[in-house]
Scaffold this motif. Structure first.
Motif, mmCIF file in Angstrom:
data_model
loop_
_atom_site.group_PDB
_atom_site.id
_atom_site.type_symbol
_atom_site.label_atom_id
_atom_site.label_comp_id
_atom_site.label_asym_id
_atom_site.label_seq_id
_atom_site.Cartn_x
_atom_site.Cartn_y
_atom_site.Cartn_z
ATOM 1 N N GLU A 234 25.387 0.029 31.449
ATOM 2 C CA GLU A 234 24.903 0.170 32.886
ATOM 3 C C GLU A 234 24.537 1.447 32.645
ATOM 4 O O GLU A 234 23.614 1.991 33.579
ATOM 5 N N PHE A 235 24.937 2.656 31.628
ATOM 6 C CA PHE A 235 24.892 3.982 32.008
ATOM 7 C C PHE A 235 23.360 4.436 30.959
ATOM 8 O O PHE A 235 23.144 5.867 30.523
ATOM 9 N N TYR A 236 23.504 3.409 29.570
ATOM 10 C CA TYR A 236 22.265 3.430 28.527
ATOM 11 C C TYR A 236 21.828 2.470 27.851
ATOM 12 O O TYR A 236 21.988 1.842 27.397
ATOM 13 N N PRO A 237 20.416 2.453 28.516
ATOM 14 C CA PRO A 237 18.950 1.473 27.966
ATOM 15 C C PRO A 237 19.184 1.315 27.108
ATOM 16 O O PRO A 237 19.158 0.145 26.461
ATOM 17 N N TRP A 238 19.725 1.894 25.831
ATOM 18 C CA TRP A 238 19.804 1.582 24.660
ATOM 19 C C TRP A 238 20.705 0.607 24.123
ATOM 20 O O TRP A 238 21.252 1.467 22.786
ATOM 21 N N SER A 239 21.269 -0.222 24.316
ATOM 22 C CA SER A 239 22.248 -0.697 24.363
ATOM 23 C C SER A 239 22.558 -2.225 24.027
ATOM 24 O O SER A 239 21.772 -3.212 24.054
ATOM 25 N N PHE A 240 23.373 -2.563 23.592
ATOM 26 C CA PHE A 240 23.348 -3.705 22.919
ATOM 27 C C PHE A 240 24.854 -4.328 23.301
ATOM 28 O O PHE A 240 25.760 -3.582 23.168
ATOM 29 N N LEU A 241 25.038 -5.206 23.972
ATOM 30 C CA LEU A 241 26.916 -6.385 24.608
ATOM 31 C C LEU A 241 26.712 -7.259 23.860
ATOM 32 O O LEU A 241 26.128 -8.072 23.938
ATOM 33 N N ALA A 242 28.038 -7.243 23.329
ATOM 34 C CA ALA A 242 28.468 -7.941 22.722
ATOM 35 C C ALA A 242 30.021 -8.570 23.273
ATOM 36 O O ALA A 242 30.665 -8.292 23.622
ATOM 37 N N TYR A 243 29.834 -9.898 23.026
ATOM 38 C CA TYR A 243 30.886 -10.823 24.017
ATOM 39 C C TYR A 243 31.482 -12.112 23.125
ATOM 40 O O TYR A 243 30.483 -12.709 22.314
ATOM 41 N N SER A 244 32.865 -12.454 23.643
ATOM 42 C CA SER A 244 33.391 -13.294 23.214
ATOM 43 C C SER A 244 34.135 -14.195 24.110
ATOM 44 O O SER A 244 34.897 -13.522 24.749
ATOM 45 N N TYR A 245 33.787 -15.829 24.269
ATOM 46 C CA TYR A 245 35.296 -16.238 24.827
ATOM 47 C C TYR A 245 36.509 -16.666 24.641
ATOM 48 O O TYR A 245 36.798 -16.849 25.778
ATOM 49 N N GLY A 246 36.072 -16.235 23.579
ATOM 50 C CA GLY A 246 38.048 -16.483 22.853
ATOM 51 C C GLY A 246 38.927 -15.892 22.897
ATOM 52 O O GLY A 246 39.967 -16.011 23.275
ATOM 53 N N LYS A 247 38.326 -14.100 24.316
ATOM 54 C CA LYS A 247 39.390 -13.842 24.601
ATOM 55 C C LYS A 247 40.707 -13.986 26.029
ATOM 56 O O LYS A 247 41.273 -14.848 26.568
ATOM 57 N N THR A 248 39.142 -14.580 27.032
ATOM 58 C CA THR A 248 39.035 -15.317 28.355
ATOM 59 C C THR A 248 39.880 -16.090 28.234
ATOM 60 O O THR A 248 40.310 -16.525 29.307
ATOM 61 N N LEU A 249 39.149 -17.829 27.148
ATOM 62 C CA LEU A 249 39.505 -18.453 26.737
ATOM 63 C C LEU A 249 40.818 -19.213 26.704
ATOM 64 O O LEU A 249 41.411 -19.897 26.499
ATOM 65 N N SER A 251 41.365 -18.781 23.335
ATOM 66 C CA SER A 251 40.674 -19.861 21.659
ATOM 67 C C SER A 251 40.235 -19.575 21.183
ATOM 68 O O SER A 251 38.775 -19.538 20.785
ATOM 69 N N PRO A 252 40.855 -18.459 19.967
ATOM 70 C CA PRO A 252 39.742 -17.336 19.117
ATOM 71 C C PRO A 252 39.008 -18.494 18.054
ATOM 72 O O PRO A 252 38.688 -18.221 17.981
ATOM 73 N N GLY A 253 40.013 -19.728 17.809
ATOM 74 C CA GLY A 253 39.370 -20.414 16.723
ATOM 75 C C GLY A 253 38.345 -21.120 16.997
ATOM 76 O O GLY A 253 37.327 -21.808 16.453
ATOM 77 N N GLU A 254 37.999 -21.442 18.293
ATOM 78 C CA GLU A 254 36.835 -21.636 18.522
ATOM 79 C C GLU A 254 35.525 -21.313 19.719
ATOM 80 O O GLU A 254 35.872 -20.291 20.089
#
Length: 402
Positions: A234-249, A251-254
């Motif tokens: 939100e504060f620095y435009p030269w950024s990449f966002l990396a996200y994983s569904y394994g935490k919220t679900l 299910s880190p093996g999926e």
């Protein structure tokens, strides 16, 4: 493996300190046997300890039923899955991401790896803070880049912006920020993120070369006490966002996640193309087709925040009453208490003798602490409290009086 078959790159990556400690613990110690022994309470990794929900299993089952002849074909990003991920990004962060910004990956791990290679050239430096996620160093080395480490404030677990500024050189290309942080649970406040953005902008101008930010947000939906998570993107435009569904679900093996350049990043059209090229050439780093088909419905499932906040509160209160020093995490499902022994490995061994398995702080390059996962059941947490107390009492007996 015989040394004659190892490349220099493999030897370097395999020798990365956190990776080596993790590998030795996971593969070469008795951990795999002990964790399954009756009466042993396992608080090591963020693995699920409760059965998956019926809804989760049903979604995966239905995603395996072909609806047309290309159901299991090569898939660079199922349109419905990408739209679902984009909608959730907009909803959670309030930022105008577009579907073309969202690149589905085999988990957050692959997202970070791709981001490093998109903007990093061999020999470039990558700055990140300790304690880190296990695999930052190894992933950076595998990309041919140079890890540069600074410590957070050990009392508050806040980013040490002065240390980051001092670590930046003309070779710095990337800074990694992990919020909510694994293992500390710290969510970095808006003021810190604003100052970090200003620091990176100033350093980029001074060096005549853009510094990029990778925001590792695997836990950005796991926040407590009604807090609102604010992304560094939100504060620095030269950024990449990396996200994983394994935490919220849980299910880190999926393996499914995504990499998303900031919607405010200039010239991101070329970066979009580079991301997909790297995903293809890096070993087809797209999620399996079945996971992509499942994603729109997986996005409807929610993480049980009240349950994990209750686990956090029970464990923090119990550990503090025993005498442990532990900060209340604002997110994630981990605690990072201070070890009552200066030698955290010795204390972890003492806990293991009580039948409690946790990870030592040195595995996170922060000796003197240890990490507790809150993914075990509430019953396991309650059973562990007298064992934590017994280990603390024995540590007190062996600690010399000051």
């Amino acid at each position: 493996m015989d040394g004659q078959f190892k490349s220099n790159r493999v030897t370097t990556v395999a020798g990365a300190t956190p990776f080596k400690l993790l590998y030795d613990y996971y593969r070469l110690s008795s951990y795999q046997e002990r964790r399954h022994q009756p009466g042993v309470l396992d608080f090591t990794f963020g693995d699920p300890h409760d059965p998956p929900s019926d809804a989760y299993v049903e979604i995966l089952r239905e995603s395996l039923i072909p609806q047309h002849e290309l159901w299991f074909a090569y898939n660079l990003g199922d349109a419905q899955a990408v739209q679902a991920a984009t909608d959730s990004l907009r909803r959670y962060l309030g930022l105008p991401f577009e579907p073309k910004d969202v690149h589905l990956t085999t988990g957050g791990f692959a997202a970070i790896s791709v981001a490093l290679k998109v903007v990093g050239d061999p020999g470039d430096e990558v700055v990140y803070s300790l304690p880190p996620w296990f695999f930052y160093e190894g992933t950076i080395l595998e990309a041919g880049l140079v890890p540069v480490k600074v410590s957070v404030n050990r009392e508050t677990f806040d980013l040490d912006l002065d240390a980051i500024a001092s670590a930046i050189t003309p070779r710095t290309r990337i800074v990694i920020v992990n919020s909510p942080n694994n293992p500390t649970g710290r969510i970095y406040p808006v003021e810190t993120l604003q100052r970090l953005a200003a620091l990176l902008e100033e350093a980029s101008e001074r060096n005549g070369r853009r510094i990029f930010l990778i925001s590792d947000e695997a836990y950005n939906r796991i926040v407590f006490d009604g807090a609102r998570f604010r992304s560094p993107v939100e504060f620095y435009p030269w950024s990449f966002l990396a996200y994983s569904y394994g935490k919220t679900l849980l299910s880190p093996g999926e393996r499914i996640g995504y990499l998303a350049p900031s919607p405010a990043m200039p010239e991101r059209e070329g970066i979009r193309d580079a991301i997909e090229a790297l995903q293809m050439c890096g070993g087809w780093l797209f999620p399996n087709s079945s996971m992509q088909h499942a994603l729109p419905r997986l996005e409807t499932l929610t993480f049980d925040i009240p349950l994990f906040q209750r686990k956090r509160d029970v464990m923090v209160e119990a550990l503090r009453s025993i005498g442990y020093r532990v900060r209340v995490p604002e997110g994630t499902f981990y605690l990072f208490p201070k070890s009552p022994l200066e030698d955290d490995a010795a204390f972890i061994a003492a806990l293991a003798r009580e039948g409690v398995l946790v990870l030592p702080g040195r595995m996170f390059e922060t000796p003197g602490f240890f990490r507790v996962s809150l993914t075990p059941t509430m019953q396991t947490i309650e059973q562990s409290i007298p064992r934590f107390a017994a280990a603390f009492a024995r540590a007190a007996e062996t600690t010399p009086a000051s």
